[in-house]
Design a protein around this motif. Structure first.
Motif, PDB file in Angstrom:
ATOM      1  N   MET A 193       0.846  -1.199   0.000  1.00  0.00           N
ATOM      2  CA  MET A 193       0.000   0.000   0.000  1.00  0.00           C
ATOM      3  C   MET A 193       0.883   1.250   0.000  1.00  0.00           C
ATOM      4  SD  MET A 193      -2.816   0.967   2.876  1.00  0.00           S
ATOM      5  CE  MET A 193      -3.612   2.541   2.893  1.00  0.00           C
ATOM      6  N   THR A 194       0.641   2.160  -0.923  1.00  0.00           N
ATOM      7  CA  THR A 194       1.434   3.381  -0.986  1.00  0.00           C
ATOM      8  C   THR A 194       0.684   4.533  -0.342  1.00  0.00           C
ATOM      9  OG1 THR A 194       0.552   3.833  -3.165  1.00  0.00           O
ATOM     10  CG2 THR A 194       2.662   2.698  -3.063  1.00  0.00           C
ATOM     11  N   LEU A 195       1.445   5.481   0.167  1.00  0.00           N
ATOM     12  CA  LEU A 195       0.840   6.637   0.825  1.00  0.00           C
ATOM     13  C   LEU A 195       0.308   7.616  -0.212  1.00  0.00           C
ATOM     14  CD1 LEU A 195       3.510   7.299   3.546  1.00  0.00           C
ATOM     15  CD2 LEU A 195       1.233   6.448   3.916  1.00  0.00           C
ATOM     16  N   THR A 196      -0.830   8.175   0.070  1.00  0.00           N
ATOM     17  CA  THR A 196      -1.394   9.192  -0.807  1.00  0.00           C
ATOM     18  C   THR A 196      -1.443  10.507  -0.040  1.00  0.00           C
ATOM     19  OG1 THR A 196      -3.650   8.768  -0.053  1.00  0.00           O
ATOM     20  CG2 THR A 196      -2.854   7.450  -1.935  1.00  0.00           C
ATOM     21  N   PRO A 197      -1.430  11.646  -0.760  1.00  0.00           N
ATOM     22  CA  PRO A 197      -1.535  12.936  -0.073  1.00  0.00           C
ATOM     23  C   PRO A 197      -2.808  13.024   0.776  1.00  0.00           C
ATOM     24  CG  PRO A 197      -0.863  13.260  -2.349  1.00  0.00           C
ATOM     25  CD  PRO A 197      -1.192  11.805  -2.193  1.00  0.00           C
ATOM     26  N   LEU A 198      -3.879  12.352   0.320  1.00  0.00           N
ATOM     27  CA  LEU A 198      -5.134  12.382   1.070  1.00  0.00           C
ATOM     28  C   LEU A 198      -4.981  11.683   2.417  1.00  0.00           C
ATOM     29  CD1 LEU A 198      -8.095  13.307   0.726  1.00  0.00           C
ATOM     30  CD2 LEU A 198      -8.623  11.008  -0.070  1.00  0.00           C
ATOM     31  N   LEU A 199      -4.268  10.549   2.410  1.00  0.00           N
ATOM     32  CA  LEU A 199      -4.043   9.791   3.647  1.00  0.00           C
ATOM     33  C   LEU A 199      -3.188  10.587   4.626  1.00  0.00           C
ATOM     34  CD1 LEU A 199      -4.251   7.057   5.214  1.00  0.00           C
ATOM     35  CD2 LEU A 199      -2.168   6.381   4.045  1.00  0.00           C
ATOM     36  N   THR A 200      -2.097  11.164   4.144  1.00  0.00           N
ATOM     37  CA  THR A 200      -1.223  11.929   5.039  1.00  0.00           C
ATOM     38  C   THR A 200      -1.928  13.184   5.556  1.00  0.00           C
ATOM     39  OG1 THR A 200      -0.204  12.972   3.103  1.00  0.00           O
ATOM     40  CG2 THR A 200       0.966  11.113   4.072  1.00  0.00           C
ATOM     41  N   LEU A 210       2.897  -0.205   4.859  1.00  0.00           N
ATOM     42  CA  LEU A 210       2.900   1.059   4.108  1.00  0.00           C
ATOM     43  C   LEU A 210       4.270   1.337   3.511  1.00  0.00           C
ATOM     44  CD1 LEU A 210       0.953   3.529   6.435  1.00  0.00           C
ATOM     45  CD2 LEU A 210       0.099   2.446   4.375  1.00  0.00           C
ATOM     46  N   SER A 211       4.265   2.011   2.388  1.00  0.00           N
ATOM     47  CA  SER A 211       5.514   2.422   1.769  1.00  0.00           C
ATOM     48  C   SER A 211       5.275   3.760   1.074  1.00  0.00           C
ATOM     49  CB  SER A 211       5.942   1.369   0.752  1.00  0.00           C
ATOM     50  OG  SER A 211       7.096   1.784   0.076  1.00  0.00           O
ATOM     51  N   PRO A 212       6.140   4.735   1.235  1.00  0.00           N
ATOM     52  CA  PRO A 212       7.309   4.829   2.113  1.00  0.00           C
ATOM     53  C   PRO A 212       6.897   5.120   3.556  1.00  0.00           C
ATOM     54  CG  PRO A 212       6.993   6.878   0.928  1.00  0.00           C
ATOM     55  CD  PRO A 212       5.926   5.936   0.439  1.00  0.00           C
ATOM     56  N   PRO A 213       7.885   5.297   4.471  1.00  0.00           N
ATOM     57  CA  PRO A 213       7.544   5.586   5.878  1.00  0.00           C
ATOM     58  C   PRO A 213       6.825   6.927   6.036  1.00  0.00           C
ATOM     59  CG  PRO A 213       9.874   5.020   5.640  1.00  0.00           C
ATOM     60  CD  PRO A 213       9.330   5.197   4.262  1.00  0.00           C
ATOM     61  N   LEU A 214       6.032   7.023   7.090  1.00  0.00           N
ATOM     62  CA  LEU A 214       5.403   8.301   7.466  1.00  0.00           C
ATOM     63  C   LEU A 214       6.408   9.068   8.310  1.00  0.00           C
ATOM     64  CD1 LEU A 214       1.913   7.120   8.732  1.00  0.00           C
ATOM     65  CD2 LEU A 214       2.271   8.740   6.893  1.00  0.00           C
ATOM     66  N   VAL A 260       2.646  15.794   8.769  1.00  0.00           N
ATOM     67  CA  VAL A 260       2.790  14.385   8.404  1.00  0.00           C
ATOM     68  C   VAL A 260       3.173  14.325   6.937  1.00  0.00           C
ATOM     69  CG1 VAL A 260       1.658  12.144   8.261  1.00  0.00           C
ATOM     70  CG2 VAL A 260       1.070  13.705  10.123  1.00  0.00           C
ATOM     71  N   LEU A 261       4.359  13.789   6.657  1.00  0.00           N
ATOM     72  CA  LEU A 261       4.883  13.766   5.294  1.00  0.00           C
ATOM     73  C   LEU A 261       5.068  12.338   4.795  1.00  0.00           C
ATOM     74  CD1 LEU A 261       7.626  16.470   5.894  1.00  0.00           C
ATOM     75  CD2 LEU A 261       5.358  16.840   4.933  1.00  0.00           C
ATOM     76  N   GLY A 262       4.715  12.135   3.544  1.00  0.00           N
ATOM     77  CA  GLY A 262       4.912  10.824   2.916  1.00  0.00           C
ATOM     78  C   GLY A 262       6.312  10.670   2.359  1.00  0.00           C
ATOM     79  N   GLU A 263       6.977  11.803   2.103  1.00  0.00           N
ATOM     80  CA  GLU A 263       8.350  11.768   1.591  1.00  0.00           C
ATOM     81  C   GLU A 263       9.215  12.706   2.426  1.00  0.00           C
ATOM     82  OE1 GLU A 263       9.094  12.201  -2.571  1.00  0.00           O
ATOM     83  OE2 GLU A 263       7.223  11.189  -3.093  1.00  0.00           O
ATOM     84  N   TRP A 264      10.337  12.178   2.911  1.00  0.00           N
ATOM     85  CA  TRP A 264      11.270  12.962   3.723  1.00  0.00           C
ATOM     86  C   TRP A 264      12.667  12.462   3.399  1.00  0.00           C
ATOM     87  CZ3 TRP A 264      11.017  17.170   6.784  1.00  0.00           C
ATOM     88  CH2 TRP A 264      12.072  17.409   7.675  1.00  0.00           C
ATOM     89  N   ASP A 267      15.682  13.980   4.415  1.00  0.00           N
ATOM     90  CA  ASP A 267      16.710  14.254   5.426  1.00  0.00           C
ATOM     91  C   ASP A 267      16.714  13.141   6.484  1.00  0.00           C
ATOM     92  OD1 ASP A 267      17.341  16.615   4.164  1.00  0.00           O
ATOM     93  OD2 ASP A 267      15.977  17.824   5.390  1.00  0.00           O
ATOM     94  N   ALA A 268      17.734  13.162   7.328  1.00  0.00           N
ATOM     95  CA  ALA A 268      17.800  12.193   8.439  1.00  0.00           C
ATOM     96  C   ALA A 268      16.739  12.562   9.480  1.00  0.00           C
ATOM     97  CB  ALA A 268      19.184  12.223   9.064  1.00  0.00           C
ATOM     98  N   THR A 269      16.219  11.555  10.147  1.00  0.00           N
ATOM     99  CA  THR A 269      15.227  11.792  11.209  1.00  0.00           C
ATOM    100  C   THR A 269      15.881  11.563  12.570  1.00  0.00           C
ATOM    101  OG1 THR A 269      14.468   9.493  11.084  1.00  0.00           O
ATOM    102  CG2 THR A 269      13.233  11.124   9.801  1.00  0.00           C
ATOM    103  N   ASP A 270      15.305  12.174  13.605  1.00  0.00           N
ATOM    104  CA  ASP A 270      15.841  11.976  14.954  1.00  0.00           C
ATOM    105  C   ASP A 270      15.618  10.543  15.428  1.00  0.00           C
ATOM    106  OD1 ASP A 270      16.718  14.721  15.654  1.00  0.00           O
ATOM    107  OD2 ASP A 270      14.608  15.174  15.294  1.00  0.00           O
ATOM    108  N   CYS A 271      14.494   9.958  14.993  1.00  0.00           N
ATOM    109  CA  CYS A 271      14.156   8.599  15.435  1.00  0.00           C
ATOM    110  C   CYS A 271      13.330   7.913  14.348  1.00  0.00           C
ATOM    111  CB  CYS A 271      13.366   8.670  16.740  1.00  0.00           C
ATOM    112  SG  CYS A 271      12.862   7.066  17.381  1.00  0.00           S
ATOM    113  N   THR A 272      13.597   6.636  14.118  1.00  0.00           N
ATOM    114  CA  THR A 272      12.812   5.832  13.180  1.00  0.00           C
ATOM    115  C   THR A 272      12.284   4.612  13.925  1.00  0.00           C
ATOM    116  OG1 THR A 272      14.135   6.531  11.285  1.00  0.00           O
ATOM    117  CG2 THR A 272      12.839   4.529  11.021  1.00  0.00           C
ATOM    118  N   VAL A 273      10.995   4.400  13.785  1.00  0.00           N
ATOM    119  CA  VAL A 273      10.342   3.251  14.415  1.00  0.00           C
ATOM    120  C   VAL A 273       9.882   2.304  13.320  1.00  0.00           C
ATOM    121  CG1 VAL A 273       8.296   2.541  15.705  1.00  0.00           C
ATOM    122  CG2 VAL A 273       9.581   4.512  16.446  1.00  0.00           C
ATOM    123  N   LYS A 274      10.296   1.051  13.404  1.00  0.00           N
ATOM    124  CA  LYS A 274       9.869   0.043  12.427  1.00  0.00           C
ATOM    125  C   LYS A 274       8.949  -0.945  13.127  1.00  0.00           C
ATOM    126  CE  LYS A 274      14.143   0.469   9.819  1.00  0.00           C
ATOM    127  NZ  LYS A 274      15.343  -0.186   9.297  1.00  0.00           N
TER     128      LYS A 274
END
Length: 201
Positions: free
Chosen positions: A1-8, A44-48, A59-63, A65-72
């Protein structure tokens, strides 16, 4: 499932309504100000990516830069993040993988835990206070009824397995069996001790 602008956009609106409307949460929000949290879900792909600001969360579907924390994790695990006490258990069990600053996900979990999720508050602007309260109470009673019904059916299933179909032993049978095993072990120990005495003579 891909992220859509509507979902974000929908998720962003919901999170801002829940987390940024209540003034009582200001101190908890301050801890996340300027932080980024990526939530990488298997489904979901890509990460939120959540970018926390002073007055709102984006809430962004595409980022890139590096994030402070990533949760998988998986989608089914997300509701458990509301309970701060479960974080360590989820990480140990492998249901939650945290890369980066653990405090970011801890603060996010605490913020969600403190937020009041009363459906009546969100329905009131659309259908009025009285109707929203009625719908909220009906939903709570429905959830309570479903839980009780599920527990009752689990009880029936346990009775059928132990009493009617005899697939599983009853609790008294298990206790009796355990006592019998202990008795055999004691007899074996006594016999072994007598045998050792005879060999010593």
């Amino acid at each position: 499932m891909t992220l859509t602008p509507l979902l974000t956009a929908g998720l962003e609106t919901a999170l801002n309504h829940i987390l940024y409307r209540d003034r009582g949460l200001k101190a908890a929000r301050q801890r996340l100000n300027g932080k980024t949290l990526a939530i990488d879900l298997q489904e979901l792909s890509p990460p939120l990516t959540l970018v926390f600001g002073d007055h709102q969360v984006d809430v962004l579907g595409e980022w890139h830069d590096a994030t402070d924390c990533t949760v998988k994790t998986r989608l089914s695990v997300l509701p458990k993040l509301r309970d701060r006490q479960q974080l360590t258990t989820l990480i140990r069990s492998g249901e939650l993988e945290v890369v980066g600053d653990l405090q970011v996900v801890q603060h996010f979990s605490a913020l969600i835990d403190m937020a009041e999720l009363d459906p009546a508050e969100y329905l009131a602007p659309w259908i009025g206070d009285i109707a929203a309260q009625g719908v909220s109470q009906f939903a709570r009673r429905g959830a309570s009824f479903l839980r009780a019904d599920l527990q009752r059916k689990q009880g029936y299933a346990a009775q059928v397995l132990t009493e009617e179909w005899r697939v599983a032993p009853g609790s008294l049978e298990v206790a009796w069996f355990a006592e019998e095993v202990d008795a055999v072990n004691r007899s074996l120990d006594a016999f072994s001790a007598r045998l050792d005495q005879l060999e010593a003579k």
